[in-house]
Design a protein around this motif. Structure first.
Motif, PDB file in Angstrom:
ATOM      1  N   ASN A 378       1.613  69.641 -25.307  1.00 22.76           N
ATOM      2  CA  ASN A 378       2.720  69.945 -26.219  1.00 22.76           C
ATOM      3  C   ASN A 378       3.985  70.400 -25.497  1.00 22.76           C
ATOM      4  O   ASN A 378       4.927  70.868 -26.145  1.00 22.76           O
ATOM      5  N   THR A 379       4.007  70.281 -24.183  1.00 21.55           N
ATOM      6  CA  THR A 379       5.176  70.728 -23.410  1.00 21.55           C
ATOM      7  C   THR A 379       6.434  70.010 -23.879  1.00 21.55           C
ATOM      8  O   THR A 379       6.459  68.786 -24.016  1.00 21.55           O
ATOM      9  N   ARG A 380       7.502  70.784 -24.100  1.00 20.78           N
ATOM     10  CA  ARG A 380       8.761  70.211 -24.554  1.00 20.78           C
ATOM     11  C   ARG A 380       9.835  70.226 -23.451  1.00 20.78           C
ATOM     12  O   ARG A 380      10.717  69.364 -23.437  1.00 20.78           O
ATOM     13  N   VAL A 381       9.778  71.219 -22.578  1.00 19.32           N
ATOM     14  CA  VAL A 381      10.709  71.285 -21.454  1.00 19.32           C
ATOM     15  C   VAL A 381       9.901  71.336 -20.151  1.00 19.32           C
ATOM     16  O   VAL A 381       8.993  72.161 -20.010  1.00 19.32           O
ATOM     17  N   GLN A 400      13.825  80.987 -25.054  1.00 17.31           N
ATOM     18  CA  GLN A 400      14.158  80.167 -26.234  1.00 17.31           C
ATOM     19  C   GLN A 400      13.057  79.157 -26.574  1.00 17.31           C
ATOM     20  O   GLN A 400      12.891  78.799 -27.730  1.00 17.31           O
ATOM     21  N   GLU A 401      12.328  78.686 -25.531  1.00 18.69           N
ATOM     22  CA  GLU A 401      11.381  77.593 -25.737  1.00 18.69           C
ATOM     23  C   GLU A 401      10.020  77.963 -25.138  1.00 18.69           C
ATOM     24  O   GLU A 401       9.845  77.973 -23.921  1.00 18.69           O
ATOM     25  N   PRO A 402       9.028  78.273 -25.975  1.00 21.80           N
ATOM     26  CA  PRO A 402       7.701  78.667 -25.462  1.00 21.80           C
ATOM     27  C   PRO A 402       6.906  77.508 -24.871  1.00 21.80           C
ATOM     28  O   PRO A 402       6.053  77.719 -24.010  1.00 21.80           O
ATOM     29  N   GLU A 403       7.158  76.280 -25.373  1.00 26.06           N
ATOM     30  CA  GLU A 403       6.405  75.117 -24.885  1.00 26.06           C
ATOM     31  C   GLU A 403       7.066  74.605 -23.604  1.00 26.06           C
ATOM     32  O   GLU A 403       7.799  73.618 -23.592  1.00 26.06           O
ATOM     33  N   LEU A 404       6.782  75.304 -22.517  1.00 27.19           N
ATOM     34  CA  LEU A 404       7.474  75.074 -21.249  1.00 27.19           C
ATOM     35  C   LEU A 404       6.438  74.970 -20.128  1.00 27.19           C
ATOM     36  O   LEU A 404       5.440  75.692 -20.120  1.00 27.19           O
ATOM     37  N   ASN A 436       1.864  57.532 -12.441  1.00 24.10           N
ATOM     38  CA  ASN A 436       1.000  56.569 -13.129  1.00 24.10           C
ATOM     39  C   ASN A 436       0.018  57.265 -14.072  1.00 24.10           C
ATOM     40  O   ASN A 436      -0.398  56.682 -15.075  1.00 24.10           O
ATOM     41  N   GLY A 437      -0.356  58.511 -13.740  1.00 22.51           N
ATOM     42  CA  GLY A 437      -1.316  59.229 -14.579  1.00 22.51           C
ATOM     43  C   GLY A 437      -0.695  60.299 -15.447  1.00 22.51           C
ATOM     44  O   GLY A 437      -1.405  61.144 -15.975  1.00 22.51           O
ATOM     45  N   LEU A 438       0.637  60.297 -15.579  1.00 20.37           N
ATOM     46  CA  LEU A 438       1.326  61.358 -16.303  1.00 20.37           C
ATOM     47  C   LEU A 438       1.446  61.030 -17.796  1.00 20.37           C
ATOM     48  O   LEU A 438       1.839  59.937 -18.179  1.00 20.37           O
ATOM     49  N   HIS A 439       1.086  62.019 -18.639  1.00 13.63           N
ATOM     50  CA  HIS A 439       1.230  61.884 -20.096  1.00 13.63           C
ATOM     51  C   HIS A 439       2.125  63.020 -20.574  1.00 13.63           C
ATOM     52  O   HIS A 439       1.784  64.193 -20.439  1.00 13.63           O
ATOM     53  N   MET A 440       3.267  62.672 -21.159  1.00 15.62           N
ATOM     54  CA  MET A 440       4.248  63.684 -21.572  1.00 15.62           C
ATOM     55  C   MET A 440       4.840  63.315 -22.935  1.00 15.62           C
ATOM     56  O   MET A 440       6.046  63.072 -23.065  1.00 15.62           O
ATOM     57  N   PRO A 441       4.018  63.296 -23.992  1.00 11.96           N
ATOM     58  CA  PRO A 441       4.471  62.786 -25.303  1.00 11.96           C
ATOM     59  C   PRO A 441       5.536  63.633 -25.985  1.00 11.96           C
ATOM     60  O   PRO A 441       6.338  63.105 -26.764  1.00 11.96           O
ATOM     61  N   GLU A 442       5.583  64.955 -25.759  1.00  6.18           N
ATOM     62  CA  GLU A 442       6.489  65.833 -26.494  1.00  6.18           C
ATOM     63  C   GLU A 442       7.702  66.289 -25.685  1.00  6.18           C
ATOM     64  O   GLU A 442       8.566  66.985 -26.213  1.00  6.18           O
ATOM     65  N   VAL A 443       7.774  65.929 -24.410  1.00  8.85           N
ATOM     66  CA  VAL A 443       8.857  66.423 -23.548  1.00  8.85           C
ATOM     67  C   VAL A 443      10.190  65.822 -23.984  1.00  8.85           C
ATOM     68  O   VAL A 443      10.312  64.606 -24.155  1.00  8.85           O
ATOM     69  N   TYR A 471      16.707  64.293 -21.986  1.00 15.29           N
ATOM     70  CA  TYR A 471      17.790  64.787 -21.141  1.00 15.29           C
ATOM     71  C   TYR A 471      17.242  65.180 -19.777  1.00 15.29           C
ATOM     72  O   TYR A 471      16.244  65.904 -19.670  1.00 15.29           O
ATOM     73  N   ILE A 472      17.876  64.713 -18.710  1.00  7.63           N
ATOM     74  CA  ILE A 472      17.491  65.040 -17.332  1.00  7.63           C
ATOM     75  C   ILE A 472      18.679  65.702 -16.651  1.00  7.63           C
ATOM     76  O   ILE A 472      19.779  65.134 -16.614  1.00  7.63           O
TER      77      ILE A 472
END
Length: 517
Positions: A378-381, A400-404, A436-443, A471-472
């Motif tokens: 659930n990581t967003r940042v 500001q953002e707990p999902e970090l 290749n193995g990274l999953h980041m659906p909510e970032v 945003y990067i």
């Protein structure tokens, strides 16, 4: 004065080869050979004096002391490091010994000692290459350094056996050395950060370690390594190592000059060096497949193996004890291997990007625990790189953002952050297999706080290649690098010093507005 010639030639040729992108020590060896040739042509007597011999010995002791400062058990107690180094050493000796015996018409003992000398890789070159790319703490960097430390220990054991020294009864005192550790720690704490720190390092390495061990019939080299290892767990051990770096490098110039001044290479020496250069790729190939057998991914195996594809200054140190007549041929072999290895390591990531797909076919089905796929849940940042900048960004965003989540290629640093309550995991952002193995659906946002420009460029490109539309943002020291980062896919790249100035100014404005109210 011979010293004036030594310094002039060493500086001139060291600067020349550095300009060509090669390690300066190649120039120092060449300076020694040039001085030897000048002696033959002009009739002048240019030879290694007692002073130069003494300086060379001090350089070797300081090199071993700094190796000892890095000698942490956790860096070498792993299957891939112990198994890879010992298997490579055994296979190399088993193959090279009969080969040298048949090709060079040598005695078995000489062929065996030469095979041992050629089995080692350069600690100096690999450490400098990895440090320049800021990869000492990356997984492949830690594996390479661990193997090099194991090789250094093997080299030290060979030197002690070859020297044939008989310890005195006082040698038993060394078993009580751990009792000295609290005193050494206190001295290190009290020495400050300037010249006293350097003097303490010289005292411990040369007097206590070198002269102390020598006086009881043990190897001075062993003493320097042991005392370095005794200080390795002190929080300031790396500061001590860095403070001694330039002193050690200066003294090692004497070591390489001494070898060159010893005489010009003859046809046999050149033939030996040519054969050694031709079989050098086999050394890297063997490392690559051994590390694959220990479940490393192709990229980590390739980068570690490439850093180890060279011959070692430790081989020269072993030869100076066991085979002094072979110093010149081995010196040329080492120099040629540096000429080959240095540019290859500079473009290691580019080379792997081109051939990586083919090399990955050799991977095993199971992978090393440090190289497993990563899910961000659930990581967003996401913050990549948890040094000072990344940590400051994490602490600010976390309000500001707990999902970090933070990522860092240094497992010790990741563990430290976890103990301090931050959500940080180990990951090497420069590893193609990581992406290749990274999953980041909510970032939705990524902060690139990696230490080097290459890592930021790779991360920005790979994020966009994976289809990330968020945003990067990144930071950098230079305008041209900021432009490159934006071109690679980042939305913005801020100049570190500019942002620091703005932050300082904002504090002044905020304080002034508070007073006006």
């Amino acid at each position: 004065m011979p010293e004036a010639l030594w310094i002039s030639f060493a500086f001139a040729l060291g600067l020349l080869v550095k300009g060509a992108g090669l390690p300066p020590l190649v120039g120092y060896l060449a300076a020694g050979f040039l001085l030897s040739g000048l002696s033959d042509v002009s009739g002048l007597t240019i030879e290694a004096t007692d002073a130069l011999t003494h300086i060379a010995h001090l350089g070797v002791l300081l090199l071993l002391f700094t190796v000892g400062l890095k000698l942490k058990l956790r860096s070498i107690v792993s299957r891939e490091v112990i198994g890879g180094s010992l298997l490579h050493f055994g296979i190399t000796c088993a193959v090279f010994t009969p080969g040298l015996y048949l090709l060079m018409d040598l005695q078995w003992q000489t062929a065996f000692m030469l095979a041992i000398a050629l089995s080692f890789s350069s600690t100096v070159l690999a450490a400098k290459v990895l440090e320049s790319k800021r990869e000492l703490r990356a997984f492949h960097g830690r594996v390479a350094i661990g193997i090099l430390i194991m090789q250094d220990l093997i080299a030290l054991a060979v030197m002690s056996l070859a020297a044939g020294q008989t310890p005195s009864q006082w040698a038993l005192i060394v078993f009580g050395l751990p009792l000295l550790r609290p005193l050494l720690y206190r001295l290190l704490d009290a020495s400050g950060h300037d010249e006293l720190l350097i003097l303490l390092g010289l005292l411990v390495a040369l007097v206590l370690g070198g002269y102390g061990f020598e006086s009881v019939g043990l190897s001075a080299e062993l003493g320097a390594l042991v005392f370095g290892a005794m200080l390795s767990n002190h929080p300031r051990s790396q500061e001590l190592s860095k403070s001694l770096w330039s002193v050690k490098e200066m003294f090692l110039v004497g070591f390489f000059l001494q070898i060159g001044i010893g005489g010009l290479p003859d046809s046999q020496a050149l033939a030996f060096a040519l054969v050694a250069a031709l079989v050098l790729p086999l050394k890297g190939i063997l490392f690559f497949f051994l590390l694959l057998a220990f479940r490393l991914r192709a990229r980590s195996s390739f980068l570690s193996a490439l850093a180890l594809t060279n011959y070692s200054e430790f081989g020269l140190i072993v030869a100076s004890v066991a085979l002094p007549e072979w110093l010149v041929p081995l010196a040329i072999s080492v120099a040629i291997s540096f000429v080959i290895s240095a540019p290859l390591n500079r473009f290691a990531h580019v080379i792997y990007e081109r051939f990586g797909s083919g090399l990955s076919d050799f991977e095993t089905q199971k992978h090393h625990p440090d190289e497993q796929p990563l899910s961000l849940g659930n990581t967003r940042v996401l913050i990549m790189g948890m040094g000072r900048t990344g940590t400051a960004a994490y602490d600010w965003v976390s309000r500001q953002e707990p999902e970090l989540m933070g990522l860092d290629s240094d497992p010790a640093k990741a563990s430290k952050h976890q103990k301090e309550g931050r959500n940080v995991v180990f990951a090497d952002a420069e590893d193609a297999s990581f992406w290749n193995g990274l999953h980041m659906p909510e970032v939705h946002s990524v902060i690139l706080a990696l230490g080097d420009i290459e890592g930021k460029l790779i991360a920005a490109r790979m994020l966009r290649k994976l289809g990330f539309r968020g945003y990067i943002v990144a930071h950098t020291m230079y305008d041209d690098e900021a432009h490159q980062i934006r071109e690679a896919g980042a939305n913005e790249a801020y100049l570190t010093m500019n942002e620091t100035g703005v932050a300082l100014a904002s504090h002044i404005i905020s304080r002034a507005s508070d007073h006006s109210e």
